[in-house]
Design a protein around this motif. Structure first.
Motif, PDB file in Angstrom:
ATOM      1  N   GLU A  95      -2.554   7.368  -3.638  1.00  0.00           N
ATOM      2  CA  GLU A  95      -2.125   6.056  -3.175  1.00  0.00           C
ATOM      3  C   GLU A  95      -2.319   5.004  -4.267  1.00  0.00           C
ATOM      4  OE1 GLU A  95      -6.275   6.695  -1.273  1.00  0.00           O
ATOM      5  OE2 GLU A  95      -4.387   7.640  -0.757  1.00  0.00           O
TER       6      GLU A  95
ATOM      7  N   CYS B 278      -1.987   0.432  -4.831  1.00  0.00           N
ATOM      8  CA  CYS B 278      -1.768  -0.904  -4.291  1.00  0.00           C
ATOM      9  C   CYS B 278      -0.983  -1.706  -5.323  1.00  0.00           C
ATOM     10  CB  CYS B 278      -3.090  -1.597  -3.974  1.00  0.00           C
ATOM     11  SG  CYS B 278      -3.873  -0.993  -2.467  1.00  0.00           S
TER      12      CYS B 278
ATOM     13  N   TYR C 217       0.871  -1.178   0.000  1.00  0.00           N
ATOM     14  CA  TYR C 217       0.000   0.000   0.000  1.00  0.00           C
ATOM     15  C   TYR C 217       0.903   1.221   0.000  1.00  0.00           C
ATOM     16  CZ  TYR C 217      -3.485   3.395   1.611  1.00  0.00           C
ATOM     17  OH  TYR C 217      -4.300   4.486   1.727  1.00  0.00           O
TER      18      TYR C 217
END
Length: 301
Positions: free
Chosen positions: A32, A34, A13
Motif C-alpha cells: 500500500e 499514501c 490510500y
C-alpha cells in the motif's frame, strides 16, 4: 507566480492486491501507498519537479488535513491552505486488484466565511500571475463558483487556466481563459456530439475558442494531444513508448508541463512536447512524474 486551487484535496490510500477483490470476505494487502493530492495540488507537484514555483491554495480540515499539509511541505511545495473549522480532509481508498475499485470520501463542508477567505487571497494576485482552477466543485459550494472567482479577478491582469468538464467548463468560456484542457470525451460532451478524428476534434476545439477560450489543449490518452493555439494554429502530438500503470494525475501533469514550457519559451510546440512528456511520465509511474522520467520521455518526442 502560478497559483493553483484545490477545493477538495485528498489523501489517496492505494492498496494493491495480488488476487481479485472478494466482496464480503477478508482481503489482505500485498502493498500500500499514501499519495497526497487533488488536481490543483498535482499541478503544483509537477511544476515543482520542473523547478517552476507555484503556490497551492485550497482548504484542509482536521488531522488528515494537517498530515496532508505537512507532507506537501516535505515535498517542497509552497501551500497557503485555509483551515476549515470542522470536518476532515477526505481519504480516498483505491484498490488495485486487476481492475481498480475506488471509494472516494466526500470531504468537509466549506462555509461561506472560508470562501470569503479564499476570495481575499485571490484579491492579492497581480498582473501576470496565473491562476489554475482544476477539478469539480464540492457539493457545499454553488456550481457557479469558478465564474464568481473569474468575475472577481476581471481587470486584474491575471491569466486563468481551467481544467474542468461539462457546464463547469462551459461557464468560464466567457471570461476568456488563457488555457482550457478538456479531454476528447469532455470536449464531445460540451459541443453535444460525438467526435471522431483530428478534424472533428479541431472543429469542436475551435467552437470553444470562438466562445472565448484562448488556447484549447485536448488530451486524448494514448492517442496523444491536440492544441488549438490563440493564433489559430493546430499542433498535434503522439505519445512516447511506455506502459500505463496509473492514469490518475496524468492530465494535471500535462497541464503543468504545458504551463512550464510556455512560460520558459513562449513556444506552443515546446509547451505541448513538455506537457506530453509530463503526462506520460505520470501515466507510466505509480505516482506523479519525476524530473528524471520527464527528461527521459521528452527525448523520445
Amino acid at each position: 507566480m502560478i497559483y493553483t486551487v484545490t477545493f477538495n484535496p485528498a489523501i489517496d490510500y492505494v492498496v494493491r492486491l495480488d488476487r481479485p477483490l472478494e466482496a464480503g470476505a477478508i482481503n489482505r494487502s500485498a502493498g500500500e501507498d499514501c499519495v497526497l493530492g487533488g488536481k490543483g495540488i498535482n499541478v503544483s507537484g509537477v511544476l515543482a519537479q520542473l523547478d517552476c514555483p507555484s503556490v497551492a491554495l485550497g482548504f484542509v480540515a482536521g488531522e488528515t488535513g494537517a498530515w496532508l499539509e505537512r507532507g506537501l511541505a516535505a515535498q517542497g511545495l509552497h501551500t497557503e491552505f485555509i483551515h476549515l473549522p470542522a470536518g476532515m480532509t477526505r481519504i480516498n481508498v483505491k484498490i488495485k486488484a486487476g481492475q481498480e475499485t475506488e471509494l472516494n470520501g466526500a470531504g468537509p463542508v466549506i462555509p461561506p466565511q472560508a470562501m470569503e477567505a479564499l476570495f481575499q487571497q485571490l484579491d492579492k494576485l497581480q498582473a501576470g500571475d496565473i491562476l489554475v482552477l482544476a477539478g469539480s466543485i464540492p457539493a457545499s459550494l454553488q456550481p457557479d463558483t469558478y465564474e464568481k472567482i473569474l468575475t472577481r479577478l476581471q481587470g486584474h491582469g491575471v491569466q486563468s487556466v481551467v481544467d474542468a468538464s461539462g457546464a463547469l467548463l462551459a461557464g468560464v468560456l466567457a471570461y476568456h481563459p488563457f488555457l482550457i484542457k478538456p479531454n476528447h470525451h469532455e470536449l464531445a460532451e460540451i459541443v453535444g456530439r460525438p467526435l471522431q478524428g483530428d478534424d472533428q476534434i479541431t472543429g469542436a476545439a475551435r467552437e470553444l475558442q470562438e466562445r472565448g477560450a484562448c488556447n484549447v489543449l485536448v488530451s486524448m490518452a494514448g492517442d496523444g494531444a491536440l492544441l488549438l493555439d490563440a493564433d489559430g494554429g493546430v499542433h498535434r502530438i503522439g505519445t512516447p513508448r511506455g506502459t500505463v500503470i496509473n492514469s490518475v494525475g496524468a492530465g494535471d501533469s500535462m497541464l503543468a508541463g504545458f504551463l512550464a514550457g510556455y512560460l520558459r519559451t513562449g513556444s506552443y510546440e515546446t509547451a505541448l512536447r513538455l506537457g506530453t512528456a509530463c503526462g506520460s511520465a505520470t501515466a507510466f509511474s505509480l505516482g506523479l512524474a519525476t524530473r528524471q522520467e520527464i527528461d527521459r520521455l521528452l527525448a523520445q518526442l
